[in-house]
Scaffold this active site. Structure first.
Site, PDB file in Angstrom:
ATOM      1  CG  ASP A 198     -88.551 -55.705 -21.208  1.00  0.00           C
ATOM      2  OD1 ASP A 198     -87.685 -56.428 -20.678  1.00  0.00           O
ATOM      3  OD2 ASP A 198     -88.532 -55.393 -22.422  1.00  0.00           O
ATOM      4  CB  SER A 199     -87.879 -59.887 -17.145  1.00  0.00           C
ATOM      5  OG  SER A 199     -87.401 -59.054 -16.115  1.00  0.00           O
ATOM      6  CG  ASP A 250     -85.916 -53.114 -19.448  1.00  0.00           C
ATOM      7  OD1 ASP A 250     -84.857 -52.608 -19.862  1.00  0.00           O
ATOM      8  OD2 ASP A 250     -86.031 -54.321 -19.164  1.00  0.00           O
ATOM      9  CE  LYS A 291     -82.065 -53.505 -19.360  1.00  0.00           C
ATOM     10  NZ  LYS A 291     -82.750 -54.263 -20.421  1.00  0.00           N
ATOM     11  CD  GLU A 330     -84.564 -55.651 -25.331  1.00  0.00           C
ATOM     12  OE1 GLU A 330     -84.867 -56.125 -26.445  1.00  0.00           O
ATOM     13  OE2 GLU A 330     -84.947 -56.162 -24.258  1.00  0.00           O
ATOM     14  CD  GLU A 364     -80.777 -61.211 -22.085  1.00  0.00           C
ATOM     15  OE1 GLU A 364     -81.158 -60.023 -22.034  1.00  0.00           O
ATOM     16  OE2 GLU A 364     -81.538 -62.177 -21.893  1.00  0.00           O
TER      17      GLU A 364
END
Ligand code: KIV
Length: 272
Positions: A52-53, A91, A121, A123, A190
């Site tokens: 999602d970057s 993501d 993925k 978070e 991270e």
């Protein structure tokens, strides 16, 4: 422990667990489009993260929060069309899984069905355990993401190193163990202290893939645009730049502008 590199024709979630067991480090980079993904896949990358970057790198947002589920599916589909070997992890964007487990499942099903990605993925740890359980029950492989979780930036307030204090480090270790016990196949860690990351990697059998988490983990991930030096305003200590494309591309574009203006381009051979 052997460090010999096995020749994997196609990377699966199981290959990653095997790599850890065999002491082979896992190489992961991001991609959001067909052309970049094709180069990465041909270069022998193990995992491509459709991160999602893309919200920052592609769309120019300040955070990863604005990117939508439709955006992620669009990027992931392009990446899937380019790859033969790499495992493609997508993501789940902010807002697509935090409200409840059923919503998380609906979002993950859309990603898997509409993009053809191989895994998702998410978070977070304990807070999202019900969602992770439901996804895994539906047969969707899940990669966890702990430490600095950029979707929670407004809660943290900064992008500084996480889990430096004992209490947060303990929570991180417990979350990592929980994710493993739920059935996640790997975890991204991270921006956490290298010593803690190494302890987590040693305590778990699933691979820990670090970004700013030192060399004692089972693999590394970077944002491709950062390691290529296409972005130049972002210089965290953990970033190794393999190229300086911002400068090289700027110079190529300037030369093109000059050639067009001076009527040097196109020449006799470059026309019909
Ligand atoms: O979105 C992303 O690129 C990521 C990596 C930084 C791990 O989550």
């Amino acid at each position: 422990m052997s460090t010999a590199k096995k020749d994997y024709k196609k990377i699966t979630t199981k290959s990653l667990v095997d790599m850890k067991a065999n002491g082979e480090k896992i190489a992961m980079l991001t991609a959001y489009d067909f052309t970049m993904a094709k180069i990465l896949d041909h270069s022998g990358i193990d995992v491509i993260l459709v991160g999602d970057s893309a919200s920052n790198v592609i769309a120019g947002h300040e955070t990863t929060l604005p990117i939508t589920l439709n955006d992620m599916i669009y990027h992931a589909s392009a990446v899937v069309r380019a790859c033969q070997r790499a495992l493609i992890v997508v993501d789940m964007p902010f807002g697509s899984y935090q409200s409840d487990a059923k919503e998380a499942l609906r979002s993950a099903i859309r990603i898997m069905k509409e993009s053809g990605g191989h895994a998702v993925k998410l978070e977070g740890g304990k807070e999202i355990k019900d969602s992770i359980k439901l996804l895994l029950k539906a047969g969707i492989p899940v990669m966890g993401h702990l430490g600095l979780t950029p979707q929670s930036i407004y809660k943290f307030g900064t992008y500084t190193v996480r889990a430096k204090e004992e209490q947060e480090a303990e929570k991180l270790m417990n979350d990592a163990k929980l994710l493993e016990s739920l059935g996640c196949f790997a975890i991204v860690l991270e921006k956490v202290p290298a010593k803690l990351a190494e302890e987590v990697a040693k305590s778990l059998t699933i691979p820990i893939i670090g970004i700013g988490a030192g060399g004692g983990v089972d693999g590394q991930v970077l944002v491709t645009h950062d390691m290529l030096g296409m972005t130049h305003e972002f210089s965290p200590r953990f970033l190794r730049r393999y190229l300086h494309l911002y400068d090289e591309m700027s110079s190529a574009f300037s030369r093109y502008v000059e050639d067009v203006k001076s009527k040097d381009f196109p020449n006799e051979q470059e026309q019909y």
